[in-house]
Every structure is written in structure tokens, then in C-alpha cells.
Design a protein around this motif. Structure first.
Motif, PDB file in Angstrom:
ATOM      1  N   ILE A   1      13.015  -2.377 -12.578  1.00 25.38           N
ATOM      2  CA  ILE A   1      11.832  -1.628 -12.115  1.00 25.38           C
ATOM      3  C   ILE A   1      12.049  -1.215 -10.663  1.00 25.38           C
ATOM      4  CG2 ILE A   1       9.349  -1.733 -11.716  1.00 25.38           C
ATOM      5  CD1 ILE A   1       9.233  -3.936 -13.845  1.00 25.38           C
ATOM      6  N   LEU A   2      11.763   0.046 -10.373  1.00 20.11           N
ATOM      7  CA  LEU A   2      11.839   0.570  -9.006  1.00 20.11           C
ATOM      8  C   LEU A   2      10.427   0.818  -8.497  1.00 20.11           C
ATOM      9  CD1 LEU A   2      14.704   3.204  -9.481  1.00 20.11           C
ATOM     10  CD2 LEU A   2      14.921   0.843  -8.687  1.00 20.11           C
ATOM     11  N   LEU A   3      10.202   0.500  -7.228  1.00 18.52           N
ATOM     12  CA  LEU A   3       8.918   0.771  -6.585  1.00 18.52           C
ATOM     13  C   LEU A   3       9.109   1.938  -5.623  1.00 18.52           C
ATOM     14  CD1 LEU A   3       7.810  -2.912  -5.829  1.00 18.52           C
ATOM     15  CD2 LEU A   3       7.290  -1.515  -7.848  1.00 18.52           C
ATOM     16  N   LEU A   4       8.369   3.026  -5.840  1.00 18.58           N
ATOM     17  CA  LEU A   4       8.576   4.259  -5.084  1.00 18.58           C
ATOM     18  C   LEU A   4       7.308   4.632  -4.310  1.00 18.58           C
ATOM     19  CD1 LEU A   4      10.348   6.350  -7.878  1.00 18.58           C
ATOM     20  CD2 LEU A   4      11.402   4.831  -6.181  1.00 18.58           C
ATOM     21  N   ASP A   5       7.525   5.256  -3.119  1.00 17.37           N
ATOM     22  CA  ASP A   5       6.390   5.757  -2.341  1.00 17.37           C
ATOM     23  C   ASP A   5       6.083   7.193  -2.747  1.00 17.37           C
ATOM     24  OD1 ASP A   5       8.345   7.327  -1.174  1.00 17.37           O
ATOM     25  OD2 ASP A   5       8.409   6.190   0.705  1.00 17.37           O
ATOM     26  N   LYS A   6       5.186   7.849  -2.005  1.00 19.00           N
ATOM     27  CA  LYS A   6       4.780   9.213  -2.362  1.00 19.00           C
ATOM     28  C   LYS A   6       5.929  10.198  -2.330  1.00 19.00           C
ATOM     29  CE  LYS A   6      -0.027   8.756  -0.839  1.00 19.00           C
ATOM     30  NZ  LYS A   6      -1.083   9.255   0.070  1.00 19.00           N
ATOM     31  N   GLU A   7       6.916   9.957  -1.446  1.00 14.67           N
ATOM     32  CA  GLU A   7       8.060  10.857  -1.329  1.00 14.67           C
ATOM     33  C   GLU A   7       9.177  10.509  -2.316  1.00 14.67           C
ATOM     34  OE1 GLU A   7       6.584   9.493   1.474  1.00 14.67           O
ATOM     35  OE2 GLU A   7       5.467  11.385   1.690  1.00 14.67           O
ATOM     36  N   GLY A   8       8.944   9.509  -3.171  1.00 13.17           N
ATOM     37  CA  GLY A   8       9.969   9.121  -4.130  1.00 13.17           C
ATOM     38  C   GLY A   8      11.022   8.190  -3.558  1.00 13.17           C
ATOM     39  N   GLN A   9      10.788   7.671  -2.351  1.00 14.97           N
ATOM     40  CA  GLN A   9      11.736   6.744  -1.732  1.00 14.97           C
ATOM     41  C   GLN A   9      11.392   5.317  -2.157  1.00 14.97           C
ATOM     42  OE1 GLN A   9      14.410   7.867   0.105  1.00 14.97           O
ATOM     43  NE2 GLN A   9      13.622   9.872  -0.549  1.00 14.97           N
TER      44      GLN A   9
ATOM     45  N   VAL B   1      10.613   1.481  -2.085  1.00 13.37           N
ATOM     46  CA  VAL B   1       9.998   0.519  -1.180  1.00 13.37           C
ATOM     47  C   VAL B   1      10.616  -0.843  -1.476  1.00 13.37           C
ATOM     48  CG1 VAL B   1       7.852  -0.543  -0.404  1.00 13.37           C
ATOM     49  CG2 VAL B   1       7.856   1.849  -1.185  1.00 13.37           C
ATOM     50  N   SER B   2      11.324  -1.404  -0.512  1.00 14.21           N
ATOM     51  CA  SER B   2      12.019  -2.666  -0.731  1.00 14.21           C
ATOM     52  C   SER B   2      11.252  -3.811  -0.087  1.00 14.21           C
ATOM     53  CB  SER B   2      13.437  -2.581  -0.156  1.00 14.21           C
ATOM     54  OG  SER B   2      13.393  -2.301   1.233  1.00 14.21           O
ATOM     55  N   GLY B   3      11.739  -5.028  -0.332  1.00 12.39           N
ATOM     56  CA  GLY B   3      11.152  -6.204   0.296  1.00 12.39           C
ATOM     57  C   GLY B   3       9.906  -6.719  -0.384  1.00 12.39           C
ATOM     58  N   LEU B   4       9.645  -6.287  -1.614  1.00 14.64           N
ATOM     59  CA  LEU B   4       8.462  -6.745  -2.344  1.00 14.64           C
ATOM     60  C   LEU B   4       8.888  -7.565  -3.558  1.00 14.64           C
ATOM     61  CD1 LEU B   4       6.286  -3.498  -2.302  1.00 14.64           C
ATOM     62  CD2 LEU B   4       5.988  -5.546  -0.889  1.00 14.64           C
ATOM     63  N   LYS B   5       8.044  -8.508  -3.947  1.00 12.64           N
ATOM     64  CA  LYS B   5       8.287  -9.286  -5.149  1.00 12.64           C
ATOM     65  C   LYS B   5       7.726  -8.545  -6.353  1.00 12.64           C
ATOM     66  CE  LYS B   5       8.183 -13.820  -2.870  1.00 12.64           C
ATOM     67  NZ  LYS B   5       7.502 -15.137  -2.784  1.00 12.64           N
ATOM     68  N   LYS B   6       8.494  -8.567  -7.446  1.00 16.70           N
ATOM     69  CA  LYS B   6       8.069  -7.901  -8.681  1.00 16.70           C
ATOM     70  C   LYS B   6       8.098  -8.912  -9.819  1.00 16.70           C
ATOM     71  CE  LYS B   6      11.478  -5.119  -7.843  1.00 16.70           C
ATOM     72  NZ  LYS B   6      12.527  -4.086  -7.941  1.00 16.70           N
ATOM     73  N   VAL B   7       7.030  -8.954 -10.571  1.00 17.10           N
ATOM     74  CA  VAL B   7       6.963  -9.821 -11.751  1.00 17.10           C
ATOM     75  C   VAL B   7       6.461  -8.995 -12.932  1.00 17.10           C
ATOM     76  CG1 VAL B   7       5.981 -11.901 -12.777  1.00 17.10           C
ATOM     77  CG2 VAL B   7       6.474 -11.848 -10.325  1.00 17.10           C
ATOM     78  N   PRO B   8       7.354  -8.653 -13.893  1.00 15.68           N
ATOM     79  CA  PRO B   8       8.758  -9.019 -13.931  1.00 15.68           C
ATOM     80  C   PRO B   8       9.593  -8.048 -13.098  1.00 15.68           C
ATOM     81  CG  PRO B   8       8.230  -7.746 -15.861  1.00 15.68           C
ATOM     82  CD  PRO B   8       6.938  -7.886 -15.090  1.00 15.68           C
ATOM     83  N   GLU B   9      10.889  -8.327 -12.973  1.00 12.11           N
ATOM     84  CA  GLU B   9      11.786  -7.418 -12.259  1.00 12.11           C
ATOM     85  C   GLU B   9      12.422  -6.410 -13.206  1.00 12.11           C
ATOM     86  OE1 GLU B   9      14.638  -9.567 -10.012  1.00 12.11           O
ATOM     87  OE2 GLU B   9      13.170 -10.435  -8.635  1.00 12.11           O
ATOM     88  N   TYR B  10      12.416  -6.737 -14.508  1.00 13.84           N
ATOM     89  CA  TYR B  10      13.042  -5.859 -15.502  1.00 13.84           C
ATOM     90  C   TYR B  10      12.075  -5.597 -16.647  1.00 13.84           C
ATOM     91  CZ  TYR B  10      17.442  -6.930 -13.136  1.00 13.84           C
ATOM     92  OH  TYR B  10      18.433  -7.056 -12.206  1.00 13.84           O
ATOM     93  N   VAL B  11      12.295  -4.475 -17.331  1.00 16.16           N
ATOM     94  CA  VAL B  11      11.486  -4.099 -18.489  1.00 16.16           C
ATOM     95  C   VAL B  11      12.415  -3.932 -19.688  1.00 16.16           C
ATOM     96  CG1 VAL B  11      10.045  -2.308 -19.503  1.00 16.16           C
ATOM     97  CG2 VAL B  11       9.709  -2.962 -17.139  1.00 16.16           C
TER      98      VAL B  11
ATOM     99  N   GLU C   1       0.812  -1.220   0.000  1.00 17.77           N
ATOM    100  CA  GLU C   1       0.000   0.000   0.000  1.00 17.77           C
ATOM    101  C   GLU C   1       0.839   1.261   0.000  1.00 17.77           C
ATOM    102  OE1 GLU C   1      -2.587  -0.455   3.314  1.00 17.77           O
ATOM    103  OE2 GLU C   1      -3.996  -1.778   2.245  1.00 17.77           O
ATOM    104  N   ARG C   2       2.107   1.150   0.375  1.00 10.91           N
ATOM    105  CA  ARG C   2       2.998   2.324   0.326  1.00 10.91           C
ATOM    106  C   ARG C   2       3.429   2.652  -1.092  1.00 10.91           C
ATOM    107  NH1 ARG C   2       8.009   0.997   3.356  1.00 10.91           N
ATOM    108  NH2 ARG C   2       8.670   2.980   2.422  1.00 10.91           N
ATOM    109  N   VAL C   3       3.357   1.681  -1.991  1.00 11.26           N
ATOM    110  CA  VAL C   3       3.856   1.886  -3.356  1.00 11.26           C
ATOM    111  C   VAL C   3       2.932   2.829  -4.109  1.00 11.26           C
ATOM    112  CG1 VAL C   3       4.419   0.788  -5.548  1.00 11.26           C
ATOM    113  CG2 VAL C   3       4.975  -0.369  -3.395  1.00 11.26           C
ATOM    114  N   GLU C   4       3.480   3.934  -4.539  1.00 10.85           N
ATOM    115  CA  GLU C   4       2.740   4.920  -5.310  1.00 10.85           C
ATOM    116  C   GLU C   4       2.989   4.751  -6.805  1.00 10.85           C
ATOM    117  OE1 GLU C   4       0.151   8.238  -5.702  1.00 10.85           O
ATOM    118  OE2 GLU C   4       0.627   6.965  -3.983  1.00 10.85           O
TER     119      GLU C   4
END
Length: 449
Positions: A208-216, A218-228, A183-186
């Protein structure tokens, strides 16, 4: 004899005591008890069981990066075996029993303090102290969501290709993990450095980077795919047709009734001199040998070197083959009533078709055969193989072109011709005028002259 033994008994006792003292001396001087501190990674078990219950470790990344400090105590010789990996020290965190106790009615987040067990592969070495002795483990309900992938272009002002829009494959990412982190991922973001692209390098793989509202991040999440895979359409663009290819033949008694390719065409990009020569993109060959019913196949594009496609789709096409069991039917066809092309007859010759009808057996589905129109047949007859060409009768193969979904069974089919040389009519010469002698007027003299 007994006296001799009794006289030596004190000496035996003294010898035994001296040997014992010597053994204690050697043990303590040559193999003393030592202590040693080691750091071991924390291994985690039971993650799959946890996920099966719909939960994940909220602090999994922290736990996997943890080093457990263990103070070991044991004989010097055994302690030295630690360096050679003959003795294993493991700090294991087994979550299986906790996972089995979780239910859907439990809270979204559960924090438990669990003691860290240390397992040593030998009984001669003991763990005197463990730091930390226990850790906080946070079980959190798992959540999954899909995000559109956004992009940020760097070095755009320095590039001649800055105005072109990138193509992302895929354009979405599925993220999953602890509900609070998801839910933090913006934004799901990639950073595109235009300097990495040129006419020779059209595609580049970017994480791929997952960023919150402040642009920081968010780690520790699984991404499918991890690359584009990012493609910049640098060069000439062109829409071309996708052409399926096949190998082998359908089993006897079966016929292809329809062919559907989706997508029908794609947009390619590359150097102008390369793109100009391309009229279509072929697909990987589909084997036909064992197909007896309609099927849809996923086939790859065969892209020439230096060419990329820029559509937001996978590099595959769906090729649907509609297959039906075939039957056949015999038609009597008047050659004069079909569109027939005759080639190879010199201009000074004329021909006559001797056959008033020929038998043609067509194979297709029963439905198509019932609705078949003989006007759809086209044929060609080629006299170019006749050498030397003279007037006479000929038996020449008839090459029939039938609509898609039909095939001619009784091949070859022959037509009989009579070929004659054209004789031109020569008009007779015009009659010459006949000179008629002019009769001279005879004057008969009258009486009296």
C-alpha cells in the motif's frame, strides 16, 4: 653488608632510570596514541513511552537513518580492537525523560535540540569529536485514521482480463503517525499489474502506498496492514454454500438447538472444470467435546487448489452453536399415524403392523419438548436384511427421523409385523349349458282313424 648496599645504590638508581626510559620508548614506538574516525548509527530509546503519551517523533525516519561521525583517540592496540567488535561505540538518543514531561496540554508539535551522547565500552579510548554534536528532535501529537484503498491498473490494454474488477482484502487501511503527516495523506493506493495474474495465479500481494494531493508518497507513517491481497476474478464464478464441520460429541446432557453460519455462502472463481465440480465449501472442523453453552467460532474456509473466493470479507466464517441442557420425555406413538416408509417387502406379500403403539423417548430442551408435534415424526422400516423372505412374523428396527434439535434416546426401537403372501381369488368356471332332450310330440290317434 651495609657497605655493599651503599656501594650498589647508584647502580640501582641508574638501572631504574634506564628501565623507565626503555618503557617509555616501547610504549611510544610499539603502542602509540592514534586517532580514528568511525561512523555509527543513531539508536533511539523511549519510543514506547513517547507513544504512551500520545506523541510520536515527526522526524523518526530521518533520525533512524542518521550516521554519527565520531573521532576516537586511544592506544594503537586498543584502537585495533574496534575492528574485532571487542570495543563498542554507541550513539544513543534516550527520549524517556522528555516523554515523561509531555502532557495533553502541550502543543501539537514541539521541537527540541538534544545533545548526542556517545558511549565507548573501554576507558582507554576517548571521543575527541562528534559530528553532529546535537540534533533537532520534533515531538508531534499522534493521529490515526482509516482510508479506503484505491487501485490503479497497469497493462490493462494488453490483457484479456482487463474488464474484470479486482477484489481487495482488506479494502481499508489504518494509518497512524505525526498529525501533520497523516493530514497530508490524500489517497491510499495500490498499483495492480494485470500481467501478474492468470487462471493459475488468481491472487497477488501488493504493498500500500500513501500519496498526497500531488501524488507524492508520504513516508514515515505506520500502515495496518502494509499489504493487500488482490484477487482478479479470472475464470468461472459461482456462489456456493459454506458448510460447517464438527469433531467429537457434545458432553452428555447437552444438545445443539440451533446452528447459524455467517456468511451462509461465498462466491468462488477458478477454472470452469474445477468450479463445476464444487457444490459447497467446507469449514475447518470445530471440536464439540467441551462445549456446554452457546458459542461463536471463527473458522477458516477450506478452498480447493486453484480456487479463490472474491468476496470482500475475511477468509473466515462465524459459526454460532446454540447449546442448551437437555431433558427427555416419553411418547406413545401409533405407528399407523406417522409417516412410515416400508421397504424390502416383495410385491406378492402384504404386511400388517401388530403393534398398536410404541414408546419413543425424545431428548431436547424443555421448551421444544412441550411444543413437539407427533406429526413431525417420520420413520422407515427395511426388510432387505431378511433372507430368505417368507411369510411369517418379523421384529424389524424402526429408524425414526426427528426434527432438528431432537434426538431419540431409546434406540433401537422395534416394530412387529405379520407378513402374508397374497392369495389371488380365482373365479369359478362358468356353467356349461345342459343339452335338454327335445320331447317328441306323441300323436294319439283319434277314434275312427
Amino acid at each position: 653488608m651495609n657497605r655493599f648496599l651503599s656501594n650498589n645504590l647508584p647502580w640501582k638508581i641508574v638501572s631504574f632510570l634506564l628501565a623507565t626510559l626503555l618503557w617509555f620508548f616501547v610504549i611510544n614506538s610499539q603502542n602509540p596514541i592514534l586517532t580514528k574516525e568511525v561512523k555509527v548509527p543513531l539508536t533511539i530509546r523511549g519510543i514506547n513511552e513517547l507513544e504512551a503519551k500520545g506523541y510520536v517523533l515527526q522526524n523518526e525516519e530521518e533520525l533512524r537513518n542518521m550516521q554519527v561521525r565520531v573521532l576516537l583517540k586511544g592506544p594503537r592496540l586498543d584502537m585495533e580492537r574496534l575492528a574485532s567488535d571487542n570495543v563498542q561505540v554507541d550513539a544513543r538518543l534516550d527520549l524517556t525523560q522528555y516523554a515523561n514531561m509531555l502532557t495533553n496540554e502541550d502543543a501539537v508539535s514541539i521541537d527540541k535540540t538534544i545533545k548526542i551522547p556517545v558511549i565507548i565500552s573501554t576507558d582507554t579510548i576517548k571521543a575527541e569529536d562528534i559530528r553532529p554534536k546535537d540534533i533537532s528532535v520534533i515531538f508531534e501529537r499522534e493521529k490515526s485514521t482509516t482510508k479506503e484503498i484505491d487501485y490503479n491498473i497497469t497493462n490493462e490494454s494488453n490483457s484479456e482480463y482487463a474488464a474484470l474488477d479486482p477484489i481487495l482484502k482488506p479494502s481499508e487501511v489504518t494509518i497512524s503517525g505525526p498529525e501533520s503527516a497523516v493530514e497530508r495523506v490524500e489517497t491510499a493506493m495500490i498499483n495492480i499489474n494485470v500481467d501478474n495474474f492468470s487462471e493459475d495465479v488468481l491472487s497477488y500481494t501488493i504493498p500500500i502506498l500513501l500519496l498526497d494531493k500531488e501524488g507524492q508518497e508520504v513516508s514515515g507513517l505506520k500502515k495496518v496492514p502494509e499489504y493487500v491481497e488482490v484477487t482478479l476474478p479470472i475464470g468461472k464464478k459461482k456462489k456456493v454454500e459454506l458448510v460447517p464441520q464438527f469433531k467429537g460429541m457434545l458432553p452428555t446432557g447437552y444438545i445443539q438447538t440451533n446452528l447459524i453460519v455467517n456468511p451462509k455462502e461465498i462466491t468462488i472463481v477458478g477454472k470452469p472444470d474445477v468450479v463445476d465440480q464444487i457444490t459447497s465449501i467446507k469449514l475447518e472442523k470445530i471440536p464439540l467435546d467441551n462445549i456446554i453453552q452457546s458459542n461463536t467460532f471463527r473458522t477458516d474456509f477450506i478452498l480447493p487448489e486453484g480456487v479463490e473466493y472474491i468476496d470482500n470479507i475475511e477468509s473466515k466464517a462465524n459459526v454460532t452453536l446454540e447449546i442448551q441442557k437437555e431433558t427427555d420425555y416419553s411418547y406413545k406413538i401409533n405407528p399407523e399415524e406417522i409417516e412410515l416408509k416400508i421397504t424390502g417387502i416383495p410385491a406378492e406379500y402384504q404386511y400388517t403392523i401388530l403393534d398398536t403403539s410404541v414408546d419413543v423417548i425424545l431428548a431436547s430442551t424443555a421448551e421444544k419438548l412441550l411444543s413437539f408435534d407427533l406429526n413431525d415424526l417420520k420413520g422407515t422400516v427395511d426388510f432387505n436384511t431378511v433372507k430368505p423372505f417368507v411369510a411369517g412374523e418379523y421384529k424389524i428396527p424402526l429408524q425414526l427421523v426427528v426434527p432438528e434439535g431432537f434426538k431419540v434416546v431409546n434406540t433401537p426401537i422395534y416394530l412387529n409385523f405379520n407378513v402374508e403372501k397374497i392369495i389371488e381369488d380365482i373365479p369359478p368356471p362358468e356353467d356349461e349349458p345342459i343339452d335338454t332332450p327335445v320331447e317328441e310330440e306323441v300323436v294319439v290317434p283319434s277314434e275312427g282313424e
